[in-house]
Scaffold this motif. Structure first.
Motif, PDB file in Angstrom:
ATOM      1  N   UNK A   4      36.778  26.622  42.842  1.00 47.19           N
ATOM      2  CA  UNK A   4      35.698  27.472  42.329  1.00 47.19           C
ATOM      3  C   UNK A   4      36.188  28.879  42.008  1.00 47.19           C
ATOM      4  N   UNK A   5      37.008  29.459  42.860  1.00 48.91           N
ATOM      5  CA  UNK A   5      37.499  30.820  42.627  1.00 48.91           C
ATOM      6  C   UNK A   5      38.251  30.909  41.302  1.00 48.91           C
ATOM      7  N   UNK A   6      39.090  29.919  41.025  1.00 46.96           N
ATOM      8  CA  UNK A   6      39.838  29.899  39.764  1.00 46.96           C
ATOM      9  C   UNK A   6      38.900  29.762  38.571  1.00 46.96           C
ATOM     10  N   UNK A   7      37.916  28.883  38.692  1.00 47.76           N
ATOM     11  CA  UNK A   7      37.027  28.632  37.560  1.00 47.76           C
ATOM     12  C   UNK A   7      36.128  29.816  37.249  1.00 47.76           C
ATOM     13  N   UNK A   8      35.865  30.654  38.242  1.00 48.98           N
ATOM     14  CA  UNK A   8      35.037  31.841  37.998  1.00 48.98           C
ATOM     15  C   UNK A   8      35.759  32.879  37.145  1.00 48.98           C
ATOM     16  N   UNK A   9      37.049  32.703  36.956  1.00 45.35           N
ATOM     17  CA  UNK A   9      37.819  33.641  36.143  1.00 45.35           C
ATOM     18  C   UNK A   9      37.312  33.666  34.714  1.00 45.35           C
ATOM     19  N   UNK A  10      36.733  32.552  34.217  1.00 47.04           N
ATOM     20  CA  UNK A  10      36.456  32.455  32.791  1.00 47.04           C
ATOM     21  C   UNK A  10      35.036  32.827  32.335  1.00 47.04           C
ATOM     22  N   UNK A  11      33.911  32.577  32.921  1.00 50.82           N
ATOM     23  CA  UNK A  11      33.654  31.683  34.047  1.00 50.82           C
ATOM     24  C   UNK A  11      33.146  30.334  33.545  1.00 50.82           C
ATOM     25  N   UNK A  12      33.358  29.287  34.300  1.00 50.48           N
ATOM     26  CA  UNK A  12      32.839  27.966  33.987  1.00 50.48           C
ATOM     27  C   UNK A  12      31.728  27.615  34.973  1.00 50.48           C
ATOM     28  N   UNK A  13      30.732  26.863  34.489  1.00 50.99           N
ATOM     29  CA  UNK A  13      29.708  26.430  35.426  1.00 50.99           C
ATOM     30  C   UNK A  13      29.666  24.913  35.573  1.00 50.99           C
ATOM     31  N   UNK A  14      30.525  24.157  34.876  1.00 45.55           N
ATOM     32  CA  UNK A  14      30.576  22.716  35.090  1.00 45.55           C
ATOM     33  C   UNK A  14      31.383  22.445  36.352  1.00 45.55           C
ATOM     34  N   UNK A  15      30.745  22.684  37.444  1.00 44.53           N
ATOM     35  CA  UNK A  15      31.309  22.570  38.777  1.00 44.53           C
ATOM     36  C   UNK A  15      30.126  22.293  39.698  1.00 44.53           C
ATOM     37  N   UNK A  16      30.248  21.332  40.596  1.00 49.17           N
ATOM     38  CA  UNK A  16      29.113  20.932  41.431  1.00 49.17           C
ATOM     39  C   UNK A  16      28.562  22.098  42.242  1.00 49.17           C
ATOM     40  N   UNK A  17      29.449  22.953  42.767  1.00 56.41           N
ATOM     41  CA  UNK A  17      28.979  24.095  43.558  1.00 56.41           C
ATOM     42  C   UNK A  17      28.195  25.050  42.679  1.00 56.41           C
ATOM     43  N   UNK A  18      28.715  25.353  41.495  1.00 53.32           N
ATOM     44  CA  UNK A  18      28.030  26.288  40.601  1.00 53.32           C
ATOM     45  C   UNK A  18      26.675  25.758  40.154  1.00 53.32           C
ATOM     46  N   UNK A  19      26.611  24.471  39.863  1.00 51.80           N
ATOM     47  CA  UNK A  19      25.342  23.862  39.435  1.00 51.80           C
ATOM     48  C   UNK A  19      24.312  23.909  40.561  1.00 51.80           C
ATOM     49  N   UNK A  20      24.732  23.586  41.766  1.00 56.65           N
ATOM     50  CA  UNK A  20      23.795  23.609  42.894  1.00 56.65           C
ATOM     51  C   UNK A  20      23.460  25.038  43.318  1.00 56.65           C
ATOM     52  N   UNK A  21      24.372  25.967  43.077  1.00 56.40           N
ATOM     53  CA  UNK A  21      24.073  27.385  43.319  1.00 56.40           C
ATOM     54  C   UNK A  21      22.955  27.846  42.398  1.00 56.40           C
ATOM     55  N   UNK A  22      23.005  27.417  41.160  1.00 56.01           N
ATOM     56  CA  UNK A  22      21.948  27.782  40.218  1.00 56.01           C
ATOM     57  C   UNK A  22      20.599  27.231  40.681  1.00 56.01           C
ATOM     58  N   UNK A  23      20.605  26.030  41.243  1.00 53.52           N
ATOM     59  CA  UNK A  23      19.365  25.411  41.694  1.00 53.52           C
ATOM     60  C   UNK A  23      18.831  26.076  42.964  1.00 53.52           C
ATOM     61  N   UNK A  24      19.711  26.311  43.935  1.00 54.29           N
ATOM     62  CA  UNK A  24      19.274  26.783  45.256  1.00 54.29           C
ATOM     63  C   UNK A  24      19.398  28.294  45.436  1.00 54.29           C
ATOM     64  N   UNK A  25      20.118  28.963  44.510  1.00 52.38           N
ATOM     65  CA  UNK A  25      20.285  30.413  44.554  1.00 52.38           C
ATOM     66  C   UNK A  25      20.911  30.896  45.863  1.00 52.38           C
ATOM     67  N   UNK A  26      21.763  30.045  46.433  1.00 51.38           N
ATOM     68  CA  UNK A  26      22.436  30.388  47.680  1.00 51.38           C
ATOM     69  C   UNK A  26      23.783  29.658  47.695  1.00 51.38           C
ATOM     70  N   UNK A  27      24.869  30.412  47.730  1.00 55.93           N
ATOM     71  CA  UNK A  27      26.199  29.813  47.649  1.00 55.93           C
ATOM     72  C   UNK A  27      26.465  28.845  48.791  1.00 55.93           C
ATOM     73  N   UNK A  28      26.191  29.257  50.019  1.00 50.20           N
ATOM     74  CA  UNK A  28      26.550  28.414  51.150  1.00 50.20           C
ATOM     75  C   UNK A  28      25.712  27.144  51.200  1.00 50.20           C
ATOM     76  N   UNK A  29      24.462  27.241  50.771  1.00 48.19           N
ATOM     77  CA  UNK A  29      23.637  26.029  50.676  1.00 48.19           C
ATOM     78  C   UNK A  29      24.253  25.070  49.669  1.00 48.19           C
ATOM     79  N   UNK A  30      24.705  25.607  48.535  1.00 45.56           N
ATOM     80  CA  UNK A  30      25.328  24.771  47.507  1.00 45.56           C
ATOM     81  C   UNK A  30      26.586  24.094  48.040  1.00 45.56           C
ATOM     82  N   UNK A  31      27.402  24.850  48.770  1.00 49.02           N
ATOM     83  CA  UNK A  31      28.634  24.289  49.343  1.00 49.02           C
ATOM     84  C   UNK A  31      28.304  23.183  50.337  1.00 49.02           C
TER      85      UNK A  31
END
Length: 351
Positions: free
Chosen positions: A253-280
């Motif tokens: 995830x850290x690498x992908x945020x460089x661009x940033x990309x959101x096709x990542x399960x954590x990023x998608x679930x972060x968008x839904x739950x608005x909480x990083x640790x919940x997504x993880x």
């Protein structure tokens, strides 16, 4: 969350990601590294250098160290079989960097350019289905060189796999290329896929299904069509695929945020739950579910084919080292910037 397009992904930057107990999920699973690693790395780096020449692309390839990944995936395989796995991984890295590395060009941000590149790639891959090797240009351009990184895969497959598996491998590689197009379209559309949509195309775009077609070669067994076509054997590949790409989504995830990309399960679930640790944690539980289903399929196969226990156990060992090897490789290289020696629920990184 009202942010549009990729903007919401930017809000992840600077947040602290606490790794769940990934190590605990795979406690007792085999790990290792092939004794053939050094010779494989030298051979492969020489081969890719001849293809790409000096420069940032080659440096990025060396830093990713596909030979190390293959060696940790398949520590007990013969050098020939390991060379095939490593060639597949190398193709993924060399080819896919054109799709998701903006520093190398505009293809990642231009869907039509991506479609042209994928179309040329598919034509090249399919040419192997007709028993003839693709023609080569006297002065190939950069795109042709990237596509030609598949050639060692096909050549090794011809010498190591039965004909039907060669054909299936090439068709699966075509599916991988086309699925990357689905992923790019999702990235560029600005419409965030839900987790179910993401899982459907990621099962194909991860590339793990291509490697799974070589699993018997890697384990040095011949299971035969009955086991090969068993739904529980197919489930082994599907669940290992989910395990590998979902854990990779957390670690990359850290690498992908460089661009940033959101096709990542954590990023998608972060968008839904608005909480990083919940997504993880959601991703962690998805991985745990796959581990349980994989173990269940193993138990059923061993009960159904007791006379093939030794061969099945060899395949299962290879599948499990693919899962654990992906983790140890991620920790060993600088590609993901992890700098953590354990993933036991006590370590973290800042995104």
């Amino acid at each position: 969350m009202s942010l549009s397009s990729h903007d919401y992904v930017q809000t992840l930057k600077g947040q602290r990601l606490i790794f769940p107990d990934i190590d605990g999920l795979f406690e007792g699973w085999p790990v290792g590294s092939s004794p053939h690693y050094d010779i494989l790395r030298r051979s492969q780096n020489t081969q890719i250098f001849k293809l790409l020449g000096p420069g940032e692309r080659f440096d990025t390839f060396v830093m990713a160290d596909p030979a190390l990944l293959a060696s940790m995936w398949c520590p007990h395989s013969s050098l020939d079989a390991l060379s095939l796995a490593s060639a597949i991984v190398s193709f993924f890295f060399v080819w896919d960097d054109e799709m998701d590395s903006p520093e190398f060009g505009d293809t990642s941000s231009d869907f039509e350019a991506g479609e042209r590149f994928r179309g040329t790639t598919v034509a090249h891959l399919k040419s192997y289905l007709d028993e003839g090797f693709p023609g080569s240009s006297d002065r190939p351009g950069q795109s042709e060189k990237l596509i030609a990184s598949f050639n060692p895969v096909a050549e090794l497959a011809r010498s190591l796999l039965p004909h039907d598996r060669q054909q299936q491998l090439i068709k699966e590689a075509v599916d991988f290329v086309l699925s990357v197009g689905c992923e790019q379209q999702a990235e560029l559309s600005g419409d965030i896929p839900n987790i179910e949509e993401y899982m459907r195309f990621r099962l194909r775009s991860s590339g793990v299904a291509v490697v799974f077609l070589t699993i018997e070669c890697l384990a040095q067994v011949n299971l035969g069509d009955e086991i090969r076509n068993d739904t529980d054997f197919q489930k082994l590949g599907e669940e290992a695929n989910r395990i590998i790409f979902l854990v990779n989504d957390v670690l990359s995830l850290k690498k992908e945020l460089k661009f940033p990309f959101y096709c990542n399960a954590v990023a998608i679930l972060y968008h839904k739950h608005q909480n990083l640790q919940v997504a993880v944690e959601k991703v962690y539980h998805m991985v745990a579910g796959s581990v349980g289903r994989l173990n269940g399929a193993v138990a059923r196969l061993l009960a159904r084919y007791p006379d093939r226990r030794s061969d099945l156990e060899a395949v299962v060992c290879t599948i499990k080292t693919m899962c654990t090897g992906n983790i140890t490789w991620s920790q060993a290289i600088q590609r993901y910037g992890l700098d953590v020696d354990k993933l036991d629920g006590t370590t973290s990184i800042t995104l």
